[in-house]
Structure formats: C-alpha cells, structure tokens
Design a protein around this motif. Structure first.
Motif, PDB file in Angstrom:
ATOM      1  N   GLN A  87       1.310  -0.921  -0.514  1.00 34.83           N
ATOM      2  CA  GLN A  87       0.186  -0.262  -0.441  1.00 34.83           C
ATOM      3  C   GLN A  87       0.339   1.415  -0.019  1.00 34.83           C
ATOM      4  O   GLN A  87       0.086   1.983  -0.857  1.00 34.83           O
ATOM      5  N   SER A  88       2.325   1.180   1.004  1.00 37.50           N
ATOM      6  CA  SER A  88       2.678   2.489   1.222  1.00 37.50           C
ATOM      7  C   SER A  88       3.005   2.748  -0.984  1.00 37.50           C
ATOM      8  O   SER A  88       3.866   3.393  -0.834  1.00 37.50           O
ATOM      9  N   VAL A  89       3.680   1.522  -1.270  1.00 37.62           N
ATOM     10  CA  VAL A  89       4.747   1.943  -2.627  1.00 37.62           C
ATOM     11  C   VAL A  89       2.991   2.027  -3.371  1.00 37.62           C
ATOM     12  O   VAL A  89       3.471   2.599  -4.870  1.00 37.62           O
ATOM     13  N   PHE A  90       1.903   1.702  -3.810  1.00 31.72           N
ATOM     14  CA  PHE A  90       1.030   2.206  -4.292  1.00 31.72           C
ATOM     15  C   PHE A  90       0.598   4.298  -4.112  1.00 31.72           C
ATOM     16  O   PHE A  90       0.401   4.181  -5.384  1.00 31.72           O
ATOM     17  N   LYS A  91       0.410   4.125  -2.720  1.00 28.20           N
ATOM     18  CA  LYS A  91      -0.054   5.626  -2.466  1.00 28.20           C
ATOM     19  C   LYS A  91       1.243   6.445  -2.935  1.00 28.20           C
ATOM     20  O   LYS A  91       0.997   7.101  -3.178  1.00 28.20           O
ATOM     21  N   LYS A  92       2.611   5.970  -2.429  1.00 29.04           N
ATOM     22  CA  LYS A  92       3.516   7.131  -2.445  1.00 29.04           C
ATOM     23  C   LYS A  92       4.528   7.198  -3.902  1.00 29.04           C
ATOM     24  O   LYS A  92       5.312   7.855  -3.503  1.00 29.04           O
ATOM     25  N   GLY A  93       4.278   5.976  -4.762  1.00 32.33           N
ATOM     26  CA  GLY A  93       5.140   5.588  -5.300  1.00 32.33           C
ATOM     27  C   GLY A  93       4.901   6.365  -7.082  1.00 32.33           C
ATOM     28  O   GLY A  93       3.568   6.880  -6.754  1.00 32.33           O
ATOM     29  N   GLN A  94       5.821   5.907  -7.951  1.00 33.58           N
ATOM     30  CA  GLN A  94       5.694   6.210  -9.384  1.00 33.58           C
ATOM     31  C   GLN A  94       4.676   5.434  -9.942  1.00 33.58           C
ATOM     32  O   GLN A  94       4.996   3.986  -9.630  1.00 33.58           O
ATOM     33  N   SER A  95       3.962   5.346 -10.790  1.00 36.66           N
ATOM     34  CA  SER A  95       3.513   3.938 -12.021  1.00 36.66           C
ATOM     35  C   SER A  95       3.744   4.595 -13.617  1.00 36.66           C
ATOM     36  O   SER A  95       3.829   5.418 -13.765  1.00 36.66           O
TER      37      SER A  95
ATOM     38  N   LYS B 165       7.195   2.143  -8.372  1.00 39.16           N
ATOM     39  CA  LYS B 165       8.735   1.714  -7.516  1.00 39.16           C
ATOM     40  C   LYS B 165       7.796   3.433  -6.739  1.00 39.16           C
ATOM     41  O   LYS B 165       8.150   4.577  -6.850  1.00 39.16           O
ATOM     42  N   LEU B 166       8.819   2.959  -5.710  1.00 36.67           N
ATOM     43  CA  LEU B 166       9.488   4.023  -4.327  1.00 36.67           C
ATOM     44  C   LEU B 166      10.550   4.009  -4.105  1.00 36.67           C
ATOM     45  O   LEU B 166      11.183   2.733  -3.762  1.00 36.67           O
ATOM     46  N   GLU B 167      11.197   4.909  -3.413  1.00 30.51           N
ATOM     47  CA  GLU B 167      12.575   5.698  -3.619  1.00 30.51           C
ATOM     48  C   GLU B 167      12.626   4.618  -2.214  1.00 30.51           C
ATOM     49  O   GLU B 167      12.282   5.420  -1.152  1.00 30.51           O
ATOM     50  N   LYS B 168      13.656   4.152  -2.044  1.00 25.16           N
ATOM     51  CA  LYS B 168      14.119   3.480  -0.620  1.00 25.16           C
ATOM     52  C   LYS B 168      15.081   3.585  -0.207  1.00 25.16           C
ATOM     53  O   LYS B 168      16.867   3.318  -0.345  1.00 25.16           O
ATOM     54  N   VAL B 169      16.308   5.044  -0.170  1.00 28.73           N
ATOM     55  CA  VAL B 169      17.137   5.200   0.242  1.00 28.73           C
ATOM     56  C   VAL B 169      17.946   4.874   1.210  1.00 28.73           C
ATOM     57  O   VAL B 169      19.460   4.406   0.836  1.00 28.73           O
TER      58      VAL B 169
ATOM     59  N   ARG C  81      13.357   4.216 -15.889  1.00 30.14           N
ATOM     60  CA  ARG C  81      14.618   4.737 -16.034  1.00 30.14           C
ATOM     61  C   ARG C  81      15.237   4.516 -14.867  1.00 30.14           C
ATOM     62  O   ARG C  81      15.961   4.777 -13.387  1.00 30.14           O
ATOM     63  N   VAL C  82      14.869   3.163 -14.258  1.00 28.68           N
ATOM     64  CA  VAL C  82      15.874   2.460 -13.545  1.00 28.68           C
ATOM     65  C   VAL C  82      16.512   1.362 -14.420  1.00 28.68           C
ATOM     66  O   VAL C  82      17.383   0.261 -13.464  1.00 28.68           O
TER      67      VAL C  82
END
Length: 115
Positions: A14-22, A32-36, A109-110
């Motif tokens: 859910q956090s990837v869906f809400k905060k990430g780019q599709s 995708k969701l960036e995790k530093v 772009r990954v």
C-alpha cells in the motif's frame, strides 16, 4: 530470490501504491518507490485470478523473478518495485516477458540502457 528481496506485507504494498510512481505498458504496471536507506531492490508481485489457474500464475511469477535476477546488476538498488501483471502475459513465454519488463523498466528510468 531471497526473502529480503521481496515485498510481502500488505502495508508495504500500500505504501508503494500511495507514495510511488507508476509506469505501464500493455503487459505490466510497475510502481516504484525510492527507499534511500535500502541496500538492495525489493519486488512485490500481483497476479490476478483472471490471468489463469494457479499453475499459470505461479509460472508467470517465476518468469518475472528470474528476469529480475538476470538484470539485477543493471537495476537501481534503492527502489521497491510492485509489478502488476495484465492479461496478455498469460500467453507469453519467458523471453517475451523479459523483453517486456526491460521495456517498462527503461520507461521507468531504473534500468541502464546498456542492455
């Protein structure tokens, strides 16, 4: 694929869906969701029951995991990926799945272009 490379919990999905780019093509939707602070990428797979029976869904998941393992050195490690499979993948073989994943990861772009 080892357990630390997978997303399993609903909260993480859910956090990837809400905060990430599709990003999407006809076969896949990738979030995708960036995790530093992360040392290695993690993937979560979603294959609907509309795609086929359990054998077919598991085969598709194996194809995707194997494709990610084959180009893991070309992927950026600081991301969580959630891959949603669309219906056309049911009729594809491993090489076609791999080619489609390369296409969508380049759009996101990954993936480095030296493939």
């Amino acid at each position: 694929m080892r357990k630390e490379f997978r997303i399993k919990k609903n909260k993480e999905f859910q956090s990837v869906f809400k905060k990430g780019q599709s990003f999407a093509n006809r076969q896949f939707v990738i979030y995708k969701l960036e995790k530093v602070d992360q040392e290695h990428f993690r993937i979560g797979l979603s294959v609907s029951k509309k795609i086929g029976n359990a054998v077919k869904r598991n085969q598709i998941k194996r194809y995707i995991r194997q494709a990610f393992l084959e180009f893991e050195d070309k992927l950026e490690n600081k991301y969580d990926y959630v891959i949603i499979v669309r219906k056309p993948v049911a009729d594809m073989g491993f090489e076609e799945v791999k080619k489609s994943l390369i296409h969508i990861l380049k759009i996101a772009r990954v993936l480095s272009k030296k493939n």
